[in-house]
Design a protein around this motif. Structure first.
Motif, PDB file in Angstrom:
ATOM      1  N   THR A  65       0.836  -1.203   0.000  1.00 32.09           N
ATOM      2  CA  THR A  65       0.000   0.000   0.000  1.00 32.09           C
ATOM      3  C   THR A  65       0.872   1.255   0.000  1.00 32.09           C
ATOM      4  O   THR A  65       0.593   2.221  -0.721  1.00 32.09           O
ATOM      5  N   THR A  66       1.935   1.237   0.798  1.00 28.50           N
ATOM      6  CA  THR A  66       2.849   2.384   0.837  1.00 28.50           C
ATOM      7  C   THR A  66       3.507   2.617  -0.516  1.00 28.50           C
ATOM      8  O   THR A  66       3.646   3.761  -0.969  1.00 28.50           O
ATOM      9  N   THR A  67       3.897   1.518  -1.175  1.00 29.07           N
ATOM     10  CA  THR A  67       4.523   1.637  -2.490  1.00 29.07           C
ATOM     11  C   THR A  67       3.551   2.229  -3.504  1.00 29.07           C
ATOM     12  O   THR A  67       3.909   3.135  -4.281  1.00 29.07           O
ATOM     13  N   LEU A  68       2.318   1.728  -3.506  1.00 23.84           N
ATOM     14  CA  LEU A  68       1.312   2.238  -4.442  1.00 23.84           C
ATOM     15  C   LEU A  68       1.023   3.715  -4.176  1.00 23.84           C
ATOM     16  O   LEU A  68       0.901   4.521  -5.111  1.00 23.84           O
ATOM     17  N   GLN A  69       0.919   4.067  -2.899  1.00 26.48           N
ATOM     18  CA  GLN A  69       0.654   5.465  -2.548  1.00 26.48           C
ATOM     19  C   GLN A  69       1.806   6.364  -2.993  1.00 26.48           C
ATOM     20  O   GLN A  69       1.587   7.469  -3.507  1.00 26.48           O
ATOM     21  N   THR A  70       3.030   5.893  -2.815  1.00 25.14           N
ATOM     22  CA  THR A  70       4.199   6.682  -3.212  1.00 25.14           C
ATOM     23  C   THR A  70       4.240   6.886  -4.715  1.00 25.14           C
ATOM     24  O   THR A  70       4.492   7.997  -5.204  1.00 25.14           O
ATOM     25  N   ILE A  71       3.979   5.830  -5.471  1.00 32.44           N
ATOM     26  CA  ILE A  71       3.983   5.931  -6.935  1.00 32.44           C
ATOM     27  C   ILE A  71       2.929   6.923  -7.410  1.00 32.44           C
ATOM     28  O   ILE A  71       3.190   7.795  -8.247  1.00 32.44           O
ATOM     29  N   GLY A  72       1.713   6.799  -6.870  1.00 36.46           N
ATOM     30  CA  GLY A  72       0.638   7.710  -7.278  1.00 36.46           C
ATOM     31  C   GLY A  72       0.917   9.146  -6.899  1.00 36.46           C
ATOM     32  O   GLY A  72       0.684  10.067  -7.691  1.00 36.46           O
ATOM     33  N   PHE A  75       3.527  10.811  -9.185  1.00 37.25           N
ATOM     34  CA  PHE A  75       2.961  11.173 -10.487  1.00 37.25           C
ATOM     35  C   PHE A  75       2.153  12.471 -10.381  1.00 37.25           C
ATOM     36  O   PHE A  75       2.304  13.382 -11.205  1.00 37.25           O
ATOM     37  N   VAL A  76       1.300  12.566  -9.367  1.00 39.08           N
ATOM     38  CA  VAL A  76       0.480  13.772  -9.192  1.00 39.08           C
ATOM     39  C   VAL A  76       1.366  14.974  -8.864  1.00 39.08           C
ATOM     40  O   VAL A  76       1.133  16.085  -9.353  1.00 39.08           O
ATOM     41  N   THR A  77       2.418  14.764  -8.056  1.00 36.94           N
ATOM     42  CA  THR A  77       3.323  15.855  -7.700  1.00 36.94           C
ATOM     43  C   THR A  77       4.036  16.396  -8.934  1.00 36.94           C
ATOM     44  O   THR A  77       4.219  17.614  -9.084  1.00 36.94           O
ATOM     45  N   LEU A  78       4.452  15.496  -9.840  1.00 33.22           N
ATOM     46  CA  LEU A  78       5.101  15.940 -11.068  1.00 33.22           C
ATOM     47  C   LEU A  78       4.153  16.792 -11.909  1.00 33.22           C
ATOM     48  O   LEU A  78       4.547  17.806 -12.490  1.00 33.22           O
ATOM     49  N   LEU A  79       2.899  16.378 -11.982  1.00 30.48           N
ATOM     50  CA  LEU A  79       1.915  17.175 -12.717  1.00 30.48           C
ATOM     51  C   LEU A  79       1.729  18.543 -12.071  1.00 30.48           C
ATOM     52  O   LEU A  79       1.714  19.573 -12.752  1.00 30.48           O
ATOM     53  N   LYS A  80       1.598  18.555 -10.737  1.00 29.57           N
ATOM     54  CA  LYS A  80       1.383  19.810 -10.026  1.00 29.57           C
ATOM     55  C   LYS A  80       2.565  20.763 -10.196  1.00 29.57           C
ATOM     56  O   LYS A  80       2.388  21.979 -10.244  1.00 29.57           O
ATOM     57  N   ALA A 232       2.011   8.094 -17.199  1.00 26.26           N
ATOM     58  CA  ALA A 232       0.627   7.927 -16.758  1.00 26.26           C
ATOM     59  C   ALA A 232       0.251   6.474 -16.482  1.00 26.26           C
ATOM     60  O   ALA A 232      -0.438   6.193 -15.488  1.00 26.26           O
ATOM     61  N   PRO A 233       0.647   5.504 -17.310  1.00 30.66           N
ATOM     62  CA  PRO A 233       0.295   4.114 -16.980  1.00 30.66           C
ATOM     63  C   PRO A 233       0.837   3.666 -15.627  1.00 30.66           C
ATOM     64  O   PRO A 233       0.142   2.981 -14.876  1.00 30.66           O
ATOM     65  N   ILE A 234       2.080   4.084 -15.307  1.00 27.22           N
ATOM     66  CA  ILE A 234       2.657   3.736 -14.006  1.00 27.22           C
ATOM     67  C   ILE A 234       1.923   4.480 -12.898  1.00 27.22           C
ATOM     68  O   ILE A 234       1.615   3.918 -11.843  1.00 27.22           O
ATOM     69  N   GLY A 235       1.647   5.776 -13.130  1.00 23.63           N
ATOM     70  CA  GLY A 235       0.901   6.545 -12.144  1.00 23.63           C
ATOM     71  C   GLY A 235      -0.474   5.976 -11.887  1.00 23.63           C
ATOM     72  O   GLY A 235      -0.976   5.995 -10.756  1.00 23.63           O
ATOM     73  N   THR A 236      -1.103   5.421 -12.929  1.00 27.89           N
ATOM     74  CA  THR A 236      -2.421   4.822 -12.786  1.00 27.89           C
ATOM     75  C   THR A 236      -2.377   3.626 -11.852  1.00 27.89           C
ATOM     76  O   THR A 236      -3.287   3.428 -11.038  1.00 27.89           O
ATOM     77  N   VAL A 237      -1.334   2.819 -11.984  1.00 28.03           N
ATOM     78  CA  VAL A 237      -1.183   1.666 -11.086  1.00 28.03           C
ATOM     79  C   VAL A 237      -1.175   2.141  -9.636  1.00 28.03           C
ATOM     80  O   VAL A 237      -1.864   1.579  -8.773  1.00 28.03           O
ATOM     81  N   GLY A 238      -0.389   3.190  -9.346  1.00 26.65           N
ATOM     82  CA  GLY A 238      -0.296   3.686  -7.983  1.00 26.65           C
ATOM     83  C   GLY A 238      -1.577   4.328  -7.484  1.00 26.65           C
ATOM     84  O   GLY A 238      -2.042   4.044  -6.379  1.00 26.65           O
ATOM     85  N   LEU A 239      -2.178   5.205  -8.310  1.00 22.56           N
ATOM     86  CA  LEU A 239      -3.376   5.929  -7.879  1.00 22.56           C
ATOM     87  C   LEU A 239      -4.551   4.992  -7.646  1.00 22.56           C
ATOM     88  O   LEU A 239      -5.216   5.041  -6.599  1.00 22.56           O
ATOM     89  N   SER A 304      -6.334  15.356 -14.469  1.00 18.31           N
ATOM     90  CA  SER A 304      -5.962  16.770 -14.489  1.00 18.31           C
ATOM     91  C   SER A 304      -6.284  17.365 -15.845  1.00 18.31           C
ATOM     92  O   SER A 304      -5.707  16.964 -16.853  1.00 18.31           O
ATOM     93  N   SER A 305      -7.206  18.317 -15.877  1.00 19.11           N
ATOM     94  CA  SER A 305      -7.544  18.994 -17.134  1.00 19.11           C
ATOM     95  C   SER A 305      -6.351  19.778 -17.664  1.00 19.11           C
ATOM     96  O   SER A 305      -6.106  19.818 -18.871  1.00 19.11           O
ATOM     97  N   LEU A 306      -5.602  20.407 -16.750  1.00 20.74           N
ATOM     98  CA  LEU A 306      -4.430  21.168 -17.186  1.00 20.74           C
ATOM     99  C   LEU A 306      -3.324  20.250 -17.687  1.00 20.74           C
ATOM    100  O   LEU A 306      -2.644  20.556 -18.653  1.00 20.74           O
ATOM    101  N   GLY A 307      -3.154  19.104 -17.023  1.00 17.28           N
ATOM    102  CA  GLY A 307      -2.154  18.165 -17.473  1.00 17.28           C
ATOM    103  C   GLY A 307      -2.463  17.606 -18.851  1.00 17.28           C
ATOM    104  O   GLY A 307      -1.554  17.258 -19.612  1.00 17.28           O
ATOM    105  N   THR A 308      -3.752  17.532 -19.179  1.00 17.59           N
ATOM    106  CA  THR A 308      -4.179  16.998 -20.477  1.00 17.59           C
ATOM    107  C   THR A 308      -4.262  18.087 -21.534  1.00 17.59           C
ATOM    108  O   THR A 308      -4.462  17.785 -22.716  1.00 17.59           O
ATOM    109  N   MET A 309      -4.106  19.347 -21.145  1.00 11.83           N
ATOM    110  CA  MET A 309      -4.355  20.464 -22.049  1.00 11.83           C
ATOM    111  C   MET A 309      -3.581  20.394 -23.368  1.00 11.83           C
ATOM    112  O   MET A 309      -4.165  20.631 -24.435  1.00 11.83           O
ATOM    113  N   PRO A 310      -2.294  20.063 -23.377  1.00 11.62           N
ATOM    114  CA  PRO A 310      -1.603  19.989 -24.677  1.00 11.62           C
ATOM    115  C   PRO A 310      -2.240  18.967 -25.621  1.00 11.62           C
ATOM    116  O   PRO A 310      -2.353  19.206 -26.819  1.00 11.62           O
TER     117      PRO A 310
END
Length: 494
Positions: A65-72, A75-80, A232-239, A304-310
C-alpha cells in the motif's frame, strides 16, 4: 580449389523487453495499468495493515500500500509542479493569440456562452438524478466518516482568492514542526495571467520579444509535460491501487447509489447531450468522438484537465479548429470549463449531504446550485479533485461542510470520470463555436479518425521541425492570420 565456408547457425537476437513495452500503444499501456492497479490494490487490501506501524502507534499501511501510494503521489506531484508555469504561459499566449484573429471579441464571448450553456445542462441533469434517487438517504455510510475538508471554499474566500497576494500566486504555511511548505493558488495565477495577457494586447508591437519568450517557454513546459504524461500508466497503477487498497470495495458499495448517479449523469452528458449538440450544429458525432478520444482517455488517467491540455489542444486542431482560436479556447476551458467537477458532481454531492443530514432543499436551493456551478467553476482551476467547488456549493447552501468527509473515500474513482468528461467538453465547445462562426476546417473534421498518443506526438515533432526551418526574419516580422486562414489538418494514423 574451392573452399566452402559455412557459418554457424545464427542465434536470433534477443529482443529488449523495455523496447517491447515502449512499443505497446499508449492506450493499451493505460488499460494494463488500470487492471494491474486494481489487482495490486486488492492484494494490498488482503495483506491488511501492519499492527503498530502507524505514527500514533496504531495500525499502519503495509509495504505494498505504501509503495502504491508513493507511486501515485509522485505522479500527481510531477503534474502539479508543471501547473503554475503552464497556467501562466498558456493563458498569456492564448490571449495574445487573439490579436491574430479578426473576430476575437465575438469568438471570446461565444466561447464563454457555450461554456455556460453546457454547464447549465450538466448541472440540471445532476440535480434531476439527485432529486429522483435521493443518494444520501440510500447510503451505508455513518456519521463517523464525516469531517470538514482542510481545503474549503466560500464565496468570500473565492472573491478574496481572486486578488493575488504576490505576482507568482505562491503562499507559504508553517507546520507544527517548524517546517515551511509552499503552495500555489491556481485561481490567482489565472487572474495574473489574464491581466498580463490583456496588457500584452494593449502594448502591441513592443510586446513581441516577450511573446516570443513566452511562446518558446510554453513549448518547453509542454515537452516536459509530455514526458510526465508518458508515466501515466505507471501513475495509474499507484493511484488506482492505493484507492482500492485504502478503501476497498466496501466504500463504493456503501455509496453505491451516489457513485451510480455520478457516472450515469456523466454518461448522459457524454453520450446524449454532446451528440445532440453536435447533431444540432450539423457535425458528425463519430468524427468528434474518434478525434477527441486521445484527450478523453488521457484525462481519465491523469485526473488533471491542465495536465491533459496539450493533448486537448492537439486533437482540437486536428479536428479542424483554427490554431489561433484553439490556442485561446482550450487553455481557457482547461481552467474554467468543468462539466464533471463543477456541474454534475457538486450538484449530486450537495443533494447527498442534504439527504444525509435530513436538510430539505427547496427550489431556491436548487437555483443556487445552478448559479454556483455556472459561475464558480473557475474555483477548481483545472487541478485534480473538486473539493473546493464542493465546499463552495455546500457553504452557499448552508449545508454542513463535514459532509465532504463522507465522500472522500470514493473521490479518486469518481475523479477519473469527471476529468474525462471535463476534457471532452473542453474540446467540444471550440468545435461547435468554430462551426457556427464558419471557421471550422470541415474536410479535416470529417476526416478525423481515432489516433494514438504516439501518432500525435510524432505529428507535433514534425510541426516543430517545420517551424524551426522558418526564416528568422519572417518569424520576427510576426505575420498575422485571420481565423479562416488556418492550415488544413492532416490526421495521422497509428
Amino acid at each position: 580449389m574451392s573452399i566452402s565456408t559455412s557459418s554457424p547457425t545464427a542465434t536470433p537476437a534477443r529482443r529488449n523487453p523495455l523496447r517491447a513495452i515502449v512499443g505497446i500503444p499508449f492506450g493499451w499501456q493505460v488499460l494494463i495499468g488500470l487492471i494491474l492497479g486494481v489487482i495490486l490494490g486488492l492484494v494490498a487490501a488482503q495483506i491488511g495493515p501492519v499492527p503498530g506501524a502507524g505514527e500514533d502507534g496504531g495500525d499502519g499501511a503495509n509495504w505494498l500500500t505504501t509503495t502504491l501510494q508513493t507511486i501515485g503521489s509522485i505522479f500527481v506531484t510531477l503534474l502539479k509542479a508543471l501547473v503554475p508555469p503552464l497556467i501562466f504561459l498558456a493563458i498569456v499566449t492564448s490571449i495574445a493569440n487573439l490579436r491574430n484573429v479578426t473576430n476575437a471579441a465575438r469568438l471570446a464571448w461565444k466561447t464563454l456562452l457555450w461554456f455556460a450553456i453546457t454547464a447549465l445542462i450538466a448541472v440540471s441533469i445532476g440535480i434531476a438524478l439527485g432529486a429522483v434517487t435521493s443518494p444520501g438517504a440510500n447510503s451505508g455510510v455513518t456519521a463517523d466518516a464525516a469531517k470538514a475538508s482542510d481545503t474549503q471554499g466560500g464565496w468570500m474566500d473565492f472573491l478574496n482568492g481572486l486578488v493575488p497576494s504576490n505576482f507568482l500566486g505562491i503562499s507559504g504555511s508553517a507546520g507544527d514542526d517548524g517546517s515551511v511548505s509552499l503552495s500555489f493558488n491556481a485561481l490567482q495565477i489565472l487572474v495574473i495571467s489574464i491581466a498580463v495577457g490583456i496588457a500584452v494586447l494593449s502594448i502591441g508591437d513592443k510586446a513581441e520579444p516577450f511573446l516570443r519568450f513566452t511562446g518558446s517557454a510554453l513549448e518547453i513546459v509542454q515537452k516536459l509535460l509530455w514526458w510526465v504524461i508518458r508515466l501515466a500508466p505507471i501513475g495509474t497503477v499507484g493511484l488506482l491501487g492505493n484507492a482500492v487498497a485504502s478503501y476497498g470495495w466496501d466504500a463504493i458499495g456503501s455509496l453505491g447509489v451516489f457513485v451510480a448517479d455520478v457516472y450515469i449523469g456523466m454518461a448522459i452528458v457524454l453520450l446524449v447531450v454532446y451528440p445532440v449538440l453536435l447533431k444540432l450544429n450539423g457535425l458528425s458525432i463519430g468524427s468528434f468522438f474518434r478525434g477527441v478520444w486521445p484527450a478523453t482517455s488521457l484525462g481519465f488517467v491523469s485526473r488533471s484537465s491542465l495536465g491533459t491540455m496539450p493533448m486537448t489542444k492537439s486533437v482540437t486542431e486536428r479536428m479542424g479548429v483554427p490554431s489561433h482560436y484553439a490556442s485561446f479556447a482550450v487553455p481557457l476551458g482547461a481552467t474554467t470549463k468543468m462539466d464533471g467537477c463543477a456541474a454534475i458532481y457538486p450538484a449530486l454531492a450537495a443533494i447527498f449531504v442534504a439527504n444525509f443530514y435530513g436538510v430539505p432543499l427547496g427550489i431556491t436551493d436548487y437555483l443556487l446550485i445552478v448559479l454556483v456551478s455556472v459561475l464558480g467553476s473557475a474555483a477548481t482551476a483545472g487541478m485534480t479533485g473538486a473539493t473546493v467547488m464542493l465546499t463552495l456549493t455546500l457553504s452557499t447552501l448552508g449545508l454542513p461542510l463535514e459532509g465532504v468527509g463522507l465522500l472522500l473515500a470514493i473521490d479518486p474513482i469518481l475523479d477519473m470520470g469527471r476529468t474525462a468528461l471535463n476534457v471532452t467538453g473542453q474540446a467540444l465547445v471550440p468545435v461547435i463555436v468554430a462551426k457556427r462562426e464558419k471557421i471550422l476546417d470541415r474536410p479535416a473534421y470529417d476526416a478525423a479518425r481515432r489516433t494514438s498518443f504516439q501518432a500525435i506526438q510524432a505529428e507535433q515533432a514534425r510541426e516543430a521541425e517545420d517551424l524551426a526551418d522558418v526564416d528568422a526574419p519572417a518569424v520576427a516580422a510576426g505575420t498575422t492570420h485571420s481565423a479562416d486562414g488556418d492550415r488544413e489538418a492532416q490526421p495521422a494514423t497509428a
